[in-house]
Design a protein around this motif. Structure first.
Motif, PDB file in Angstrom:
ATOM      1  N   TYR A 207      55.425   5.370 142.518  1.00 61.84           N
ATOM      2  CA  TYR A 207      56.584   5.473 141.629  1.00 61.84           C
ATOM      3  C   TYR A 207      57.899   5.155 142.342  1.00 61.84           C
ATOM      4  O   TYR A 207      58.960   5.212 141.734  1.00 61.84           O
ATOM      5  N   TYR A 231      65.975   2.682 132.323  1.00 61.52           N
ATOM      6  CA  TYR A 231      64.588   2.451 132.724  1.00 61.52           C
ATOM      7  C   TYR A 231      64.208   3.392 133.863  1.00 61.52           C
ATOM      8  O   TYR A 231      63.126   3.992 133.865  1.00 61.52           O
ATOM      9  N   GLY A 234      63.680   6.908 132.746  1.00 63.84           N
ATOM     10  CA  GLY A 234      62.411   7.012 132.032  1.00 63.84           C
ATOM     11  C   GLY A 234      61.229   7.116 132.981  1.00 63.84           C
ATOM     12  O   GLY A 234      60.315   7.926 132.777  1.00 63.84           O
ATOM     13  N   LYS A 235      61.247   6.312 134.054  1.00 59.95           N
ATOM     14  CA  LYS A 235      60.185   6.392 135.061  1.00 59.95           C
ATOM     15  C   LYS A 235      60.262   7.700 135.846  1.00 59.95           C
ATOM     16  O   LYS A 235      59.229   8.243 136.257  1.00 59.95           O
ATOM     17  N   HIS A 236      61.466   8.197 136.030  1.00 58.09           N
ATOM     18  CA  HIS A 236      61.650   9.492 136.698  1.00 58.09           C
ATOM     19  C   HIS A 236      60.944  10.598 135.913  1.00 58.09           C
ATOM     20  O   HIS A 236      60.200  11.409 136.475  1.00 58.09           O
ATOM     21  N   LYS A 237      61.157  10.612 134.623  1.00 61.67           N
ATOM     22  CA  LYS A 237      60.519  11.620 133.776  1.00 61.67           C
ATOM     23  C   LYS A 237      59.000  11.461 133.798  1.00 61.67           C
ATOM     24  O   LYS A 237      58.254  12.461 133.893  1.00 61.67           O
ATOM     25  N   GLU A 238      58.544  10.212 133.713  1.00 63.33           N
ATOM     26  CA  GLU A 238      57.100   9.946 133.730  1.00 63.33           C
ATOM     27  C   GLU A 238      56.469  10.477 135.014  1.00 63.33           C
ATOM     28  O   GLU A 238      55.429  11.142 134.996  1.00 63.33           O
ATOM     29  N   TRP A 239      57.077  10.172 136.158  1.00 69.88           N
ATOM     30  CA  TRP A 239      56.568  10.630 137.450  1.00 69.88           C
ATOM     31  C   TRP A 239      56.606  12.148 137.555  1.00 69.88           C
ATOM     32  O   TRP A 239      55.617  12.781 137.932  1.00 69.88           O
ATOM     33  N   ARG A 240      57.743  12.740 137.217  1.00 73.98           N
ATOM     34  CA  ARG A 240      57.884  14.186 137.366  1.00 73.98           C
ATOM     35  C   ARG A 240      56.876  14.933 136.508  1.00 73.98           C
ATOM     36  O   ARG A 240      56.216  15.873 136.976  1.00 73.98           O
ATOM     37  N   GLU A 241      56.730  14.521 135.255  1.00 75.69           N
ATOM     38  CA  GLU A 241      55.805  15.224 134.364  1.00 75.69           C
ATOM     39  C   GLU A 241      54.354  15.012 134.791  1.00 75.69           C
ATOM     40  O   GLU A 241      53.538  15.930 134.677  1.00 75.69           O
ATOM     41  N   ALA A 242      54.034  13.821 135.293  1.00 75.84           N
ATOM     42  CA  ALA A 242      52.655  13.552 135.710  1.00 75.84           C
ATOM     43  C   ALA A 242      52.268  14.369 136.936  1.00 75.84           C
ATOM     44  O   ALA A 242      51.127  14.840 137.043  1.00 75.84           O
TER      45      ALA A 242
END
Length: 444
Positions: A207, A231, A234-242
């Motif tokens: 990420y 963008y 959005g990737k920050h949220k995706e990484w953190r939540e995953a």
């Protein structure tokens, strides 16, 4: 009335590169003027906290950080595999620093050396005479100004406030870095992190993200992504939540932009130098540009002092900056820019395999990369890597398409490094060298 300013050297930009360069020229006895578009007290607040290699302070002759700057000392960091099953320790001391205080200390050193620093000085155009750069113009606290000097230095970061205004005939690329070749860095400061979550410095390369120390026991969850802040967030949220869900409490958010692009093919012109982010001198493996900018600044300062002593700041007299930079750090970074994005862009399964087999992603490799800005690829190392990749492909643990891509970009990286190591000794050989360089970068 237009205010008239004059100095031996004008530096546009009072960030880390500009302040360090001005300090070195001031110590050499030259009258230096820094022009900064923003308020000085606000510089660095957009990022607020950054990390700097402990060894670089002695390397560049900078006193180690004061209590106002130093938040933590990290002796070891960790690089995590995508599946979080492996973390490779990197034993490499890092200072966690408050950036505004660090920049203000560099300003103090520059002022002690005789440098004048003007804030709210927005450069809007360049002043040319006989094809030579002789100064800049713009607005100072809302009023017009003109500033003339024997040497003008662009240290304005991505604004490229000088370089972007140079005429095409000047033989220095004047295009700004496009958004797709930038990293939009998004930082989330969190407190009250529950037990069981990471501590210290941690990197997650799939990420391009990191979990680092903040104030006290808090953490910074950060990411660098291309295209835009939207963008990247959005990737920050995706990484953190995953990986982590929603730990602790968000204190604040910070964001900034850094270049992730090859430098201009020439960093000099008649009466002109470019340094730091304005010259795209960031480390390809991390995006950090403070210490790598200092490397370029030290070379540029030594070359500039010699040119000023001789009374000749022509392109030819400044050319040694190009030669010394591109045959050293520049060659390493050219190879890294060609290779690292492809490596990081492998599938998570492929990267997990590289971590398991310690192919490039070993503790020793990460430590060497931090220390020397490249991994030494001797014959034995190359054979070991090749055998590991072939075995991974044959056993179904590493994709054949990834093997082919890895070998291709590695070969391209080698060609680029060799070409930069053969940077021309003088401007006479530059046109032919540039033609080949453009072809190697795929720009023809």
């Amino acid at each position: 009335m237009t205010e008239k300013l004059a100095a031996d050297v004008i530096v546009v930009g009072a960030g880390t590169a500009g302040a360090y360069f001005a300090w070195q020229l001031g110590k050499a006895g030259y009258k230096v003027l820094i022009l900064e578009a923003h308020r000085l007290e606000n510089l660095g607040k957009h990022i607020e906290i950054f990390h700097m290699d402990q060894v670089r302070f002695d390397e560049f002759g900078i006193p180690h950080p004061t209590p106002e700057e130093l938040l933590h000392v990290e002796q070891v960091g960790y690089n995590w595999s995508p599946d979080l099953k492996i973390k490779q320790p990197v034993h490499y001391p890092i200072y966690v620093l408050y950036m505004p205080a660090f920049i203000q200390r560099l300003h103090a050193y520059a002022r002690q050396a005789g440098t004048e620093i003007l804030e709210h000085a927005e450069v809007q155009d360049v002043m040319m005479e006989g094809g030579r750069l002789v100064g800049v113009s713009g607005r100072l606290a809302g009023q017009p100004f003109e500033a003339r000097a024997r040497l003008v230095v662009d240290a304005s970061g991505l604004a490229v406030a000088v370089r972007a205004h140079l005429p095409d005939s000047f033989k220095v690329e004047n295009q700004p870095v496009p958004p797709q070749d930038c990293f939009f860095v998004c930082l989330e400061f969190r407190k009250d992190i529950p037990a069981g979550f990471p501590t210290g410095s941690n990197s997650y390369m799939v990420y391009k993200a990191f979990w680092n120390k903040s104030y006290g026991d808090g953490a910074i969850l950060g990411i660098g992504q291309p295209y835009s802040f939207d963008y990247a967030w959005g990737k920050h949220k995706e990484w953190r939540e995953a990986y982590f869900g929603d730990p602790g409490t968000v204190l604040q958010r910070r964001q900034g932009v850094i270049p992730y692009h090859r430098p201009p093919f020439s960093l000099v012109g008649d009466g002109f130098l470019v340094i730091g982010d304005a010259a795209c001198q960031n480390k390809p493996f991390s995006g950090e540009g403070v210490t790598s900018g200092f490397t370029a600044c030290r070379i540029a300062a030594e070359v500039a002092v010699e040119a000023l002593q001789k009374g000749d700041c022509s392109r030819e007299a400044l050319w040694a900056y190009n030669v010394r930079y591109f045959r050293g750090q520049g060659a390493k970074f050219a190879a890294g820019l060609a290779q690292l994005p492809a490596v990081v862009g492998l599938t998570p399964e492929d990267i997990n395999y590289l971590f398991r087999r310690e192919i490039i992603f070993s503790s020793a490799d990460f430590e060497e990369l931090n220390q020397n800005y490249e991994i030494n690829m001797g014959a034995g190392k190359l054979v070991q890597i090749a055998l590991g990749l072939v075995w991974g492909a044959v056993s179904g643990q590493f994709a054949f398409s990834s093997l082919k891509k890895f070998l291709s970009v590695s070969a391209q990286a080698g060609r680029l490094k060799t070409h930069y190591l053969n940077y021309p000794d003088s401007p006479a050989g530059f046109p032919d060298w540039q033609v080949v360089a453009r072809a190697l970068w795929g720009e023809t």
